[in-house]
Design a protein around this motif. Structure first.
Motif, PDB file in Angstrom:
ATOM      1  N   HIS A   1      -0.747   2.896 -13.312  1.00 26.44           N
ATOM      2  CA  HIS A   1      -1.272   1.524 -13.288  1.00 26.44           C
ATOM      3  C   HIS A   1      -2.371   1.376 -14.335  1.00 26.44           C
ATOM      4  O   HIS A   1      -3.219   2.249 -14.498  1.00 26.44           O
TER       5      HIS A   1
ATOM      6  N   CYS B   1       2.616   1.662  -3.428  1.00 30.89           N
ATOM      7  CA  CYS B   1       1.732   2.154  -4.479  1.00 30.89           C
ATOM      8  C   CYS B   1       1.432   3.639  -4.323  1.00 30.89           C
ATOM      9  O   CYS B   1       1.177   4.345  -5.300  1.00 30.89           O
ATOM     10  N   GLU B   2       1.456   4.115  -3.099  1.00 26.67           N
ATOM     11  CA  GLU B   2       1.201   5.531  -2.848  1.00 26.67           C
ATOM     12  C   GLU B   2       2.423   6.399  -3.138  1.00 26.67           C
ATOM     13  O   GLU B   2       2.298   7.605  -3.325  1.00 26.67           O
TER      14      GLU B   2
ATOM     15  N   THR C   1       5.160   6.488  -7.954  1.00 21.81           N
ATOM     16  CA  THR C   1       4.345   6.916  -9.092  1.00 21.81           C
ATOM     17  C   THR C   1       5.079   6.766 -10.422  1.00 21.81           C
ATOM     18  O   THR C   1       4.455   6.836 -11.482  1.00 21.81           O
TER      19      THR C   1
ATOM     20  N   GLU D   1       0.833  -1.203   0.000  1.00 18.82           N
ATOM     21  CA  GLU D   1       0.000   0.000   0.000  1.00 18.82           C
ATOM     22  C   GLU D   1       0.864   1.248   0.000  1.00 18.82           C
ATOM     23  O   GLU D   1       0.625   2.193  -0.768  1.00 18.82           O
TER      24      GLU D   1
ATOM     25  N   LEU E   1      -3.093  -1.474  -5.987  1.00 19.98           N
ATOM     26  CA  LEU E   1      -2.334  -1.167  -7.199  1.00 19.98           C
ATOM     27  C   LEU E   1      -2.917   0.024  -7.942  1.00 19.98           C
ATOM     28  O   LEU E   1      -2.180   0.795  -8.578  1.00 19.98           O
ATOM     29  N   GLN E   2      -4.226   0.197  -7.856  1.00 19.98           N
ATOM     30  CA  GLN E   2      -4.874   1.305  -8.556  1.00 19.98           C
ATOM     31  C   GLN E   2      -4.506   2.673  -7.986  1.00 19.98           C
ATOM     32  O   GLN E   2      -4.821   3.702  -8.590  1.00 19.98           O
ATOM     33  N   LYS E   3      -3.830   2.683  -6.849  1.00 23.34           N
ATOM     34  CA  LYS E   3      -3.353   3.947  -6.288  1.00 23.34           C
ATOM     35  C   LYS E   3      -2.138   4.479  -7.045  1.00 23.34           C
ATOM     36  O   LYS E   3      -1.751   5.628  -6.866  1.00 23.34           O
ATOM     37  N   MET E   4      -1.538   3.640  -7.898  1.00 23.54           N
ATOM     38  CA  MET E   4      -0.402   4.069  -8.711  1.00 23.54           C
ATOM     39  C   MET E   4      -0.928   4.841  -9.916  1.00 23.54           C
ATOM     40  O   MET E   4      -1.830   4.383 -10.619  1.00 23.54           O
TER      41      MET E   4
END
Length: 229
Positions: A105, A78-79, A82, A75, A99-102
């Motif tokens: 991604h 991923c934060e 970038t 977590e 992963l969608q926090k990248m």
């Protein structure tokens, strides 16, 4: 053998639980021994009570963190990372929300995207990941060659497949159909084409990758393959 006891490398959760997930039809069709049933059940059923990722997903997360030399949870990675462009092919367990926090991604899923013929520009990503997908592809080497194609030079494909470590890989062509997913539901996208064994690395190198590393999060239950372009 060392067993992973936590904390969860995805979210940092400390409470890990086991539930049995294999069913008799599946382990009979794979001709699994009692020991193999035990570690594959652990691979699929041992999970974090906080983020619900199982051992194989936690192993994939740990391999990514190790490869990028990141100290912390997935977590947090991923934060903060970038600059890493990542292609996720089908949802990798419950890792996708993290992963969608990248910002770079991209998630692609079947049937909109076919892994053996990805509608993606070559040399587009630094990292490709997938989890327990390759065994459901009729031509796994071709699928990995597509992963190779969309990676930039120096890129990596980090993925899991169920590996039965004391046997060689075998095709299920000519054998009765075997399905993952849920018992009694023969979903077409869950049919198993390949049972991977100790020689799973051959498929990676046959697809064109320069090297294949086995990352052992917990042996034999949680192994991750790292393919480098």
């Amino acid at each position: 053998m060392r067993q992973f006891l936590g904390p969860c490398p995805v979210c940092g959760g400390s409470k890990l639980l086991q539930r049995d997930v294999l069913w008799s039809e599946l382990f009979n069709s794979w001709q699994l021994s009692a020991a193999e049933i035990s570690y594959i059940d652990r691979q699929q059923g041992y999970h974090c009570a906080q983020c619900f990722n199982n051992l194989r997903a936690m192993a994939l997360a740990a391999a990514i963190l190790c490869e990028y030399k990141f100290i912390g949870t997935l977590e947090q990675f991923c934060e903060s990372r970038t600059a890493v462009s990542m292609l996720e092919i089908n949802q990798a367990g419950n890792l996708t929300p993290f992963l969608q926090k990248m910002s770079l991604h991209k998630l692609v899923e079947y049937p909109q995207f076919d892994m053996i013929d990805l509608d993606i520009e070559s040399e587009s990503f630094d990292l490709v990941i997938h989890s327990d997908t390759l065994e459901h592809i009729a031509n796994p080497e071709r699928a990995l060659s597509e992963c190779y194609r969309v990676l930039r030079n120096g890129g990596k494909c980090i993925f899991t497949v169920p590996i039965v470590v004391d046997r060689l890989s075998r095709s299920r062509v000519g054998l009765p159909p075997s399905y993952h997913g849920r018992p009694g539901i023969p979903a077409a996208d869950q049919v198993v084409y390949t049972e991977f064994g100790a020689d799973a690395w051959k498929t990676v190198l046959g697809a064109g990758f320069m090297s294949c590393e086995i990352f052992s999060f917990e042996y034999p239950a949680a192994l991750v393959l790292i393919a480098r372009k």
